[in-house]
Design an enzyme around this catalytic site. Sequence first.
Site, PDB file in Angstrom:
ATOM      1  N   GLU A 235      -6.571  44.836   6.964  1.00 16.51           N
ATOM      2  CA  GLU A 235      -7.335  45.772   6.152  1.00 16.51           C
ATOM      3  C   GLU A 235      -8.167  46.651   7.079  1.00 16.51           C
ATOM      4  O   GLU A 235      -8.500  46.249   8.196  1.00 16.51           O
ATOM      5  CB  GLU A 235      -8.259  45.031   5.178  1.00 16.51           C
ATOM      6  CG  GLU A 235      -7.538  44.088   4.218  1.00 16.51           C
ATOM      7  CD  GLU A 235      -6.702  44.820   3.186  1.00 16.51           C
ATOM      8  OE1 GLU A 235      -6.869  46.050   3.057  1.00 16.51           O
ATOM      9  OE2 GLU A 235      -5.884  44.174   2.509  1.00 16.51           O
ATOM     10  N   ASP A 260       7.903  45.504 -10.841  1.00 15.87           N
ATOM     11  CA  ASP A 260       6.461  45.265 -10.923  1.00 15.87           C
ATOM     12  C   ASP A 260       5.691  46.370 -10.199  1.00 15.87           C
ATOM     13  O   ASP A 260       4.579  46.718 -10.605  1.00 15.87           O
ATOM     14  CB  ASP A 260       6.110  43.906 -10.315  1.00 15.87           C
ATOM     15  CG  ASP A 260       4.650  43.551 -10.542  1.00 15.87           C
ATOM     16  OD1 ASP A 260       4.233  43.444 -11.710  1.00 15.87           O
ATOM     17  OD2 ASP A 260       3.913  43.396  -9.542  1.00 15.87           O
TER      18      ASP A 260
END
Length: 317
Positions: A235, A260
């Site tokens: 991140e 999805d």
Amino acid sequence: MDMQNTSRSQLEMARNANDIGGLNNLREAMASGNGEVLQEAAQQFEAIFVQMMLKSMRKAQDALADEDSPFNSEQVKFYRDMHDQQLAVDLSSNGGLGLADLIVKQLGQLDPNYRPASTIRADGNIETLNQARAESVTKAQDAVLESASKGTKSAYKAAMFENQESFVEALYPHAEKAAEMLGTDAKAIIAQAAVETGWGQFVIHDQEGNSTHNLFGIKANRQWQGEQAVVDTLEFSNGVPERRKAAFRQYDSLEAGLADYVNFIRSQPRYQQAVEKGADTSQYFSELQQAGYATDPQYTEKVMAVYRSDIVQGFQP
């Protein structure tokens, strides 16, 4: 009188703030190549700076002064300003604020601990600096992905495809369906999956070695009721890569994973701008990034670079 003494004499004359020929004397001294000229020019600059400060202070004082006072006449102000000018020159010549010394160190490049003035603002070098930063970020990302792929006790990342070509070929039929529902290009979706998984070489696998078929880095939030896998991920916080653990969704097949992905994008209100820009690939990913899909500040550039690559654009279904 030799050249050095002549230059020194010209510098001395230039120190008089009220000498009309001062600047011309300084210019002639510069032409002589004398080493003292840079110091003198820096002091002149500092003197101008000090004079501007004094002038601002005087204006504030004048605003509160008694207009009828004999000390507030135009004649007094004239001689006061001349005094301030000479005071500024004298202060800079005797050390002053230290600004002149900083200018000499920057422009003279005599101190190795100071960056040369030529690099302080060099627009021509910005691309190189950005490229170096991008390379460092990429190396950090690769290091995290490689280290994460070595874990065996918990979920880990490993190769799911033999090479880039097989990755594109296996993904294209499902990406085509997804792209039709999102109104974008199938190859754009493949490019995004390539960036998220390193062309399928760093796909999340559960502890039993089964692929999660999660090619888009979709995390398992509270609404997710299916299987999930916890793995190390990368991140970015203020542009700096950080290694963290996160739970990601797990699917039974590539088709389920792509389905999805479509549902995830279309069901999130924050991604509606991206869906509306689906026909423009660059805008699509830019809107995704701005909406918070990825924390990597270079996410859009990375995806578009893969999208324009020969491997993606050259693929013929």
